[in-house]
Enzyme design. Structure first.
Site, mmCIF file in Angstrom:
data_model
loop_
_atom_site.group_PDB
_atom_site.id
_atom_site.type_symbol
_atom_site.label_atom_id
_atom_site.label_comp_id
_atom_site.label_asym_id
_atom_site.label_seq_id
_atom_site.Cartn_x
_atom_site.Cartn_y
_atom_site.Cartn_z
ATOM 1 N N LYS A 212 41.131 70.907 27.314
ATOM 2 C CA LYS A 212 40.097 69.923 27.664
ATOM 3 C C LYS A 212 39.903 68.909 26.562
ATOM 4 O O LYS A 212 39.611 67.750 26.827
ATOM 5 C CB LYS A 212 38.769 70.619 27.990
ATOM 6 N N LYS B 81 47.852 74.592 38.323
ATOM 7 C CA LYS B 81 46.874 75.316 39.154
ATOM 8 C C LYS B 81 45.958 74.322 39.881
ATOM 9 O O LYS B 81 45.715 73.213 39.387
ATOM 10 C CB LYS B 81 46.088 76.321 38.310
ATOM 11 N N LYS C 258 39.392 71.429 40.005
ATOM 12 C CA LYS C 258 38.360 70.539 40.544
ATOM 13 C C LYS C 258 38.574 69.099 40.110
ATOM 14 O O LYS C 258 37.902 68.211 40.599
ATOM 15 C CB LYS C 258 36.986 70.998 40.061
HETATM 16 P P1 TYM Z 1 35.158 78.052 37.344
HETATM 17 O O1 TYM Z 1 33.875 77.496 37.829
HETATM 18 O O2 TYM Z 1 36.189 77.106 36.799
HETATM 19 O O3 TYM Z 1 35.873 78.884 38.480
HETATM 20 C C1 TYM Z 1 35.179 79.873 39.237
HETATM 21 C C2 TYM Z 1 36.144 81.011 39.568
HETATM 22 O O4 TYM Z 1 37.270 80.489 40.298
HETATM 23 C C3 TYM Z 1 38.481 80.949 39.685
HETATM 24 N N1 TYM Z 1 39.517 79.922 39.863
HETATM 25 C C4 TYM Z 1 40.699 80.141 40.443
HETATM 26 N N2 TYM Z 1 41.246 81.245 40.989
HETATM 27 C C5 TYM Z 1 42.489 81.122 41.520
HETATM 28 N N3 TYM Z 1 43.192 79.961 41.539
HETATM 29 C C6 TYM Z 1 42.695 78.826 41.006
HETATM 30 N N4 TYM Z 1 43.380 77.700 41.050
HETATM 31 C C7 TYM Z 1 41.394 78.888 40.414
HETATM 32 N N5 TYM Z 1 40.587 77.969 39.812
HETATM 33 C C8 TYM Z 1 39.451 78.626 39.477
HETATM 34 C C9 TYM Z 1 38.127 81.129 38.225
HETATM 35 O O5 TYM Z 1 39.027 82.009 37.577
HETATM 36 C C10 TYM Z 1 36.723 81.687 38.312
HETATM 37 O O6 TYM Z 1 36.750 83.083 38.515
HETATM 38 N N6 TYM Z 1 34.148 79.961 32.796
HETATM 39 C C11 TYM Z 1 34.050 80.181 34.228
HETATM 40 C C12 TYM Z 1 32.632 80.398 34.723
HETATM 41 C C13 TYM Z 1 31.877 81.470 34.016
HETATM 42 C C14 TYM Z 1 32.058 82.863 34.189
HETATM 43 C C15 TYM Z 1 31.058 83.470 33.363
HETATM 44 C C16 TYM Z 1 32.957 83.631 34.927
HETATM 45 C C17 TYM Z 1 30.844 81.275 33.154
HETATM 46 N N7 TYM Z 1 30.364 82.496 32.761
HETATM 47 C C18 TYM Z 1 30.972 84.849 33.278
HETATM 48 C C19 TYM Z 1 32.833 85.012 34.847
HETATM 49 C C20 TYM Z 1 31.867 85.607 34.026
HETATM 50 C C21 TYM Z 1 34.574 78.953 34.965
HETATM 51 O O7 TYM Z 1 34.568 77.856 34.439
HETATM 52 O O8 TYM Z 1 34.891 79.204 36.262
#
Ligand code: TYM
Length: 332
Positions: free
Chosen positions: A111, A197, A200
């Site tokens: 990022k 991947k 968003k």
């Molecule tokens: P975030 O908001 O980017 O994504 C939410 C969840 O979606 C999964 N994900 C995917 N899985 C499969 N293929 C993809 N292309 C893909 N893109 C996203 C992510 O792995 C995630 O499970 N840091 C985290 C949010 C967070 C969190 C936490 C997660 C904050 N605190 C505590 C677990 C526990 C994030 O940015 O997810």
């Protein structure tokens, strides 16, 4: 009972990767665990957000959690910033994790370099310390299991390291969590650039499928998905990333093994159509339920308030335990 925690950022449009890699998994096993799921709005502000949009996206994300099938009577659904203990524990963990560990995080490197050569000068300090807040989100609920997509693996490893270090310094205080990464669709790829991947970011509108997108637009995106020119259906991500991505999406949406599914096809066209149909089939009820929920803000408000209360009860105890272990003077 196993304690589960996971979160999703209330930014951008929730896409098929989020749904298949995370949300769908959360809903599948909610009855087997004591589960906590949240919209991580404090993480969202590591990059600048429009206040009005953050508010509406947070509400929509909460509606989405219910719409994908998470039952607020069964699990605790909450907004991260409603439980201020997260930021309190996060500070204690920022003082446990090292600068070097944070600097090595792939997500931070990616990022910050996206911002150009001077990227690290300009990104927020919060983007750098983000993994400590994420560790706090998990450790504050004594979570054993954290269902996430493959891209969160490194953050989970760091969370364990932080908890281990805390325990070795101050005595057994924090529970060591494990990542629960699905076998299929842990990394859903972009339909146009299947070696990246699905994400968003808006740079790939044609390659990313929003879960609330119009079904005709979803069908069109699958039809135009990039494959290759030899028309042989094989599940092999190295040799055939586009075709393998379609097979894993179809597999995840129909609970079938992508490798076995490959035997059913000898052309790409029908595979694309079936993948689109399967996705639309699972998303249509989610779209409908979310629309209903958003039309009843009072009910959604009650769910959110109840979640904040239940989550705060657990979180306050862990923070208290951690502060006491570290030697903070109790308030008499
Ligand atoms: P975030 O908001 O980017 O994504 C939410 C969840 O979606 C999964 N994900 C995917 N899985 C499969 N293929 C993809 N292309 C893909 N893109 C996203 C992510 O792995 C995630 O499970 N840091 C985290 C949010 C967070 C969190 C936490 C997660 C904050 N605190 C505590 C677990 C526990 C994030 O940015 O997810």
């Amino acid at each position: 009972m196993t304690r589960v925690l996971s979160g999703i950022q209330p930014t951008g449009d929730i896409h098929l990767g989020n749904y298949l890699g995370a949300l769908r998994q959360w809903a599948l096993d909610q009855h087997e665990h004591d589960s906590f799921y949240c919209a991580v709005d404090l993480h969202a502000v590591t990059v600048q957000q429009d206040p009005q949009e953050l508010r509406s996206k947070t509400l929509e994300t909460m509606a989405t959690l219910v719409a994908v099938g998470l039952d607020p009577e069964v699990c605790t659904l909450f907004v991260q910033s409603h439980v201020p203990y997260h930021t309190e524990l996060s500070w204690l963990l920022e003082c446990t994790v090292s600068f070097g560990e944070l600097r090595r995080m792939t997500q931070f490197k990616d990022k910050s370099t996206k911002q150009g050569d001077a990227g690290q000068e300009h990104v927020s300090a919060g983007l750098f310390t983000y993994p400590a807040l994420m560790a706090a989100d998990i450790l504050i609920y004594d979570a054993d299991r954290v269902p996430v997509g493959d891209d969160q693996r490194q953050h989970l490893e760091l969370t364990r390291d932080i908890a281990e270090r805390f325990n070795s310094r101050y005595g057994d205080t924090l529970v060591l969590p494990s990542a629960a990464i699905p076998k299929i669709a842990a990394r859903v790829m972009d339909l146009q650039e299947p070696t990246n991947k699905m994400s968003k970011s808006t740079d790939s509108a044609a390659g990313s499928v929003g879960i609330f997108e119009d079904t005709s637009s979803i069908a069109k995106k699958f039809k135009r998905a990039v494959t290759d020119s030899d028309n042989e259906v094989l599940f092999d991500f190295d040799a055939k990333p586009g075709v393998s991505n379609l097979l894993s999406i179809l597999g995840a949406a129909t609970d079938r093994d992508p490798e076995i599914l490959a035997n059913d096809y000898d052309q790409y066209g029908p595979l694309k159509t079936d993948a689109a149909d399967a996705v639309i089939n699972v998303l249509e009820p989610v779209q409908q339920r979310r629309a209903e929920l958003l039309s009843d803000p009072a009910e959604l408000g009650r769910i959110i308030a109840r979640g904040a209360e239940k989550a705060s009860e657990v979180a306050s105890q862990t923070v208290h335990r951690a502060k006491s272990a570290m030697g903070f003077l109790p308030l008499k």
